[in-house]
Design a protein around this motif. Structure first.
Motif, mmCIF file in Angstrom:
data_model
loop_
_atom_site.group_PDB
_atom_site.id
_atom_site.type_symbol
_atom_site.label_atom_id
_atom_site.label_comp_id
_atom_site.label_asym_id
_atom_site.label_seq_id
_atom_site.Cartn_x
_atom_site.Cartn_y
_atom_site.Cartn_z
ATOM 1 N N GLN A 59 0.806 -1.220 0.000
ATOM 2 C CA GLN A 59 0.000 0.000 0.000
ATOM 3 C C GLN A 59 0.842 1.274 0.000
ATOM 4 O OE1 GLN A 59 -2.541 -0.441 3.402
ATOM 5 N NE2 GLN A 59 -3.663 -2.177 2.543
ATOM 6 N N HIS A 60 2.112 1.177 0.310
ATOM 7 C CA HIS A 60 2.996 2.346 0.361
ATOM 8 C C HIS A 60 4.042 2.207 -0.748
ATOM 9 C CE1 HIS A 60 1.164 2.214 4.363
ATOM 10 N NE2 HIS A 60 1.402 3.513 4.446
ATOM 11 N N VAL A 61 3.841 2.959 -1.807
ATOM 12 C CA VAL A 61 4.646 2.798 -3.012
ATOM 13 C C VAL A 61 6.122 3.061 -2.754
ATOM 14 C CG1 VAL A 61 4.971 3.555 -5.391
ATOM 15 C CG2 VAL A 61 2.665 3.417 -4.435
ATOM 16 N N TRP A 62 6.428 4.143 -2.047
ATOM 17 C CA TRP A 62 7.826 4.481 -1.798
ATOM 18 C C TRP A 62 8.508 3.423 -0.921
ATOM 19 C CZ3 TRP A 62 11.243 7.561 -3.940
ATOM 20 C CH2 TRP A 62 10.802 8.639 -4.713
ATOM 21 N N LEU A 63 7.794 2.939 0.080
ATOM 22 C CA LEU A 63 8.359 1.911 0.951
ATOM 23 C C LEU A 63 8.609 0.635 0.167
ATOM 24 C CD1 LEU A 63 9.156 0.869 3.753
ATOM 25 C CD2 LEU A 63 6.736 0.302 4.144
ATOM 26 N N ARG A 64 7.661 0.242 -0.665
ATOM 27 C CA ARG A 64 7.812 -0.966 -1.473
ATOM 28 C C ARG A 64 9.000 -0.840 -2.427
ATOM 29 N NH1 ARG A 64 3.074 -1.889 -5.495
ATOM 30 N NH2 ARG A 64 4.254 -0.286 -6.601
ATOM 31 N N ALA A 65 9.106 0.323 -3.078
ATOM 32 C CA ALA A 65 10.207 0.531 -4.022
ATOM 33 C C ALA A 65 11.557 0.526 -3.312
ATOM 34 C CB ALA A 65 10.002 1.843 -4.772
ATOM 35 N N ALA A 66 11.621 1.173 -2.152
ATOM 36 C CA ALA A 66 12.883 1.240 -1.409
ATOM 37 C C ALA A 66 13.310 -0.135 -0.918
ATOM 38 C CB ALA A 66 12.739 2.203 -0.233
ATOM 39 N N LEU A 67 12.362 -0.905 -0.389
ATOM 40 C CA LEU A 67 12.688 -2.242 0.106
ATOM 41 C C LEU A 67 13.064 -3.183 -1.031
ATOM 42 C CD1 LEU A 67 9.994 -2.768 2.895
ATOM 43 C CD2 LEU A 67 12.422 -2.274 3.181
ATOM 44 N N ASP A 68 12.342 -3.085 -2.141
ATOM 45 C CA ASP A 68 12.642 -3.938 -3.281
ATOM 46 C C ASP A 68 14.043 -3.648 -3.811
ATOM 47 O OD1 ASP A 68 11.700 -5.855 -5.423
ATOM 48 O OD2 ASP A 68 12.164 -4.110 -6.667
ATOM 49 N N ASN A 69 14.399 -2.371 -3.892
ATOM 50 C CA ASN A 69 15.733 -2.009 -4.362
ATOM 51 C C ASN A 69 16.807 -2.449 -3.371
ATOM 52 O OD1 ASN A 69 17.988 0.461 -4.618
ATOM 53 N ND2 ASN A 69 17.176 -0.286 -6.559
ATOM 54 N N SER A 70 16.477 -2.394 -2.084
ATOM 55 C CA SER A 70 17.423 -2.847 -1.063
ATOM 56 C C SER A 70 17.684 -4.345 -1.173
ATOM 57 C CB SER A 70 16.896 -2.517 0.335
ATOM 58 O OG SER A 70 16.769 -1.115 0.503
ATOM 59 N N VAL A 71 16.639 -5.104 -1.502
ATOM 60 C CA VAL A 71 16.809 -6.545 -1.681
ATOM 61 C C VAL A 71 17.701 -6.826 -2.884
ATOM 62 C CG1 VAL A 71 15.629 -8.713 -2.208
ATOM 63 C CG2 VAL A 71 14.636 -7.128 -0.562
ATOM 64 N N HIS A 72 17.530 -6.065 -3.960
ATOM 65 C CA HIS A 72 18.416 -6.197 -5.119
ATOM 66 C C HIS A 72 19.878 -6.002 -4.694
ATOM 67 C CE1 HIS A 72 15.855 -6.829 -8.539
ATOM 68 N NE2 HIS A 72 15.140 -5.752 -8.327
ATOM 69 N N GLY A 73 20.112 -4.957 -3.907
ATOM 70 C CA GLY A 73 21.462 -4.676 -3.446
ATOM 71 C C GLY A 73 22.002 -5.772 -2.555
ATOM 72 N N ALA A 74 21.150 -6.275 -1.653
ATOM 73 C CA ALA A 74 21.577 -7.335 -0.737
ATOM 74 C C ALA A 74 21.924 -8.612 -1.499
ATOM 75 C CB ALA A 74 20.484 -7.610 0.288
ATOM 76 N N VAL A 75 21.138 -8.942 -2.506
ATOM 77 C CA VAL A 75 21.401 -10.148 -3.301
ATOM 78 C C VAL A 75 22.722 -9.989 -4.061
ATOM 79 C CG1 VAL A 75 20.608 -11.546 -5.244
ATOM 80 C CG2 VAL A 75 18.978 -10.785 -3.517
ATOM 81 N N GLY A 76 22.960 -8.789 -4.604
ATOM 82 C CA GLY A 76 24.198 -8.547 -5.334
ATOM 83 C C GLY A 76 25.430 -8.659 -4.460
ATOM 84 N N LEU A 77 25.394 -8.030 -3.277
ATOM 85 C CA LEU A 77 26.571 -8.083 -2.393
ATOM 86 C C LEU A 77 26.769 -9.477 -1.807
ATOM 87 C CD1 LEU A 77 25.879 -7.976 0.942
ATOM 88 C CD2 LEU A 77 25.104 -5.696 0.329
ATOM 89 N N TRP A 78 25.669 -10.156 -1.506
ATOM 90 C CA TRP A 78 25.747 -11.520 -0.972
ATOM 91 C C TRP A 78 26.360 -12.457 -2.010
ATOM 92 C CZ3 TRP A 78 21.508 -13.126 2.911
ATOM 93 C CH2 TRP A 78 21.804 -14.355 3.485
ATOM 94 N N SER A 79 25.929 -12.307 -3.267
ATOM 95 C CA SER A 79 26.438 -13.155 -4.341
ATOM 96 C C SER A 79 27.938 -12.957 -4.541
ATOM 97 C CB SER A 79 25.694 -12.860 -5.650
ATOM 98 O OG SER A 79 24.310 -13.126 -5.534
ATOM 99 N N TRP A 80 28.369 -11.696 -4.531
ATOM 100 C CA TRP A 80 29.791 -11.433 -4.738
ATOM 101 C C TRP A 80 30.615 -11.889 -3.532
ATOM 102 C CZ3 TRP A 80 32.619 -11.294 -8.685
ATOM 103 C CH2 TRP A 80 33.909 -10.762 -8.658
ATOM 104 N N ALA A 81 30.035 -11.825 -2.352
ATOM 105 C CA ALA A 81 30.733 -12.319 -1.162
ATOM 106 C C ALA A 81 31.004 -13.812 -1.272
ATOM 107 C CB ALA A 81 29.911 -12.021 0.092
ATOM 108 N N ILE A 82 30.072 -14.549 -1.865
ATOM 109 C CA ILE A 82 30.280 -15.985 -2.063
ATOM 110 C C ILE A 82 31.417 -16.219 -3.047
ATOM 111 C CG2 ILE A 82 29.227 -18.120 -2.931
ATOM 112 C CD1 ILE A 82 26.533 -17.039 -1.961
ATOM 113 N N VAL A 83 31.499 -15.364 -4.067
ATOM 114 C CA VAL A 83 32.524 -15.536 -5.100
ATOM 115 C C VAL A 83 33.925 -15.296 -4.542
ATOM 116 C CG1 VAL A 83 33.414 -14.678 -7.296
ATOM 117 C CG2 VAL A 83 30.948 -14.957 -6.982
ATOM 118 N N ILE A 84 34.118 -14.185 -3.826
ATOM 119 C CA ILE A 84 35.477 -13.823 -3.410
ATOM 120 C C ILE A 84 35.782 -14.170 -1.965
ATOM 121 C CG2 ILE A 84 35.548 -11.940 -5.076
ATOM 122 C CD1 ILE A 84 35.285 -10.000 -2.665
ATOM 123 N N GLY A 85 34.746 -14.370 -1.159
ATOM 124 C CA GLY A 85 34.974 -14.598 0.258
ATOM 125 C C GLY A 85 35.198 -13.282 0.992
ATOM 126 N N LEU A 86 35.187 -13.345 2.306
ATOM 127 C CA LEU A 86 35.397 -12.159 3.137
ATOM 128 C C LEU A 86 36.572 -12.442 4.059
ATOM 129 C CD1 LEU A 86 31.687 -11.300 4.029
ATOM 130 C CD2 LEU A 86 33.126 -10.207 2.310
#
Length: 230
Positions: A59-86
């Motif tokens: 029901q809250h467009v800005w909240l939905r968009a912000a959270l969805d974009n945050s999930v995109h970012g989290a998936v990207g950083l998580w994926s690269w962390a698996i590739v190179i390790g920390l």
């Protein structure tokens, strides 16, 4: 002749050590730690998608968009962390950059809309340019050629692969809702949900294998270490 044979004998242990290190690097791509991290990534996507589907968020467009974009970012950083390790502090910077690249893609919505209005950005007549999946190999290969032409140091050799992970993970996640846009061939049907989860979880391993086959992992082994430690 004896001198030639002695050189071969001296080089044999070195070549064996190099090949052993390469084999260990490939095996670490499928280590227990990396496989658990991939399973956790798939679980994260599943939970995040269900949270985003909650009525309050929808029901809250800005909240939905912000959270969805945050999930995109989290998936990207998580994926690269698996590739190179920390393993070092610099690895965290790389992982953060991968997450940023995975989320910043959505700015092309505003570019195509020609406005900063979220409503306009979410109601576009067509897919924005950076959401064309056929651009991924073209952009990554062009970046690799540019790095070669500029003779950048080996420490930058993983950048095209980081960009690949960031773009591909974003496109696959969007593909579960809208399909993939393979310009100029057209659009695919939406990816089935569990196929999207599977691709997202296995994409880091595919990237690692490709890096191994192209010799990139050899170049970054001294930078990140051979073992993947997530």
């Amino acid at each position: 002749m004896r001198g030639f044979r002695s050189k071969l004998d001296a080089g044999a242990p070195l070549n064996l050590a190099v090949e052993t290190e390469k084999a260990q690097a490939l095996l670490q791509t499928f280590s227990t730690a990396s496989l658990l991290a991939s399973a956790a990534l798939g679980a994260f996507c599943f939970l995040a998608d269900h949270v985003l589907a909650l009525p309050f968020i929808q029901q809250h467009v800005w909240l939905r968009a912000a959270l969805d974009n945050s999930v995109h970012g989290a998936v990207g950083l998580w994926s690269w962390a698996i590739v190179i390790g920390l393993r070092k502090k610099s690895d965290f910077y790389e992982v953060a950059l991968a997450g940023f690249l995975a989320s910043v893609i959505d700015l092309d919505h505003f570019y195509l809309a020609g406005s900063l209005s979220l409503k306009a950005a979410l109601n576009l007549p067509r897919r924005p340019p950076l959401h064309c999946s056929t651009l991924i190999p073209a952009i990554c290969f062009s970046l690799r050629l540019l790095m070669w032409a500029c003779r950048l140091k080996d420490s930058w050799c993983s950048l095209p692969w980081m960009l690949f992970i960031s773009l591909a993970s974003h496109h696959v996640r969007d593909g579960a809702r809208h399909g993939l846009w393979a310009c100029p061939l057209g659009h695919t049907p939406p990816i089935s949900y569990w196929l999207y989860i599977t691709i997202t979880a296995t994409l880091p391993h595919l990237c690692s294998v490709l890096m191994y086959l192209t010799g990139t992992r050899d170049m970054i082994s001294t930078k990140h270490g051979v073992a993947i430690d997530v």
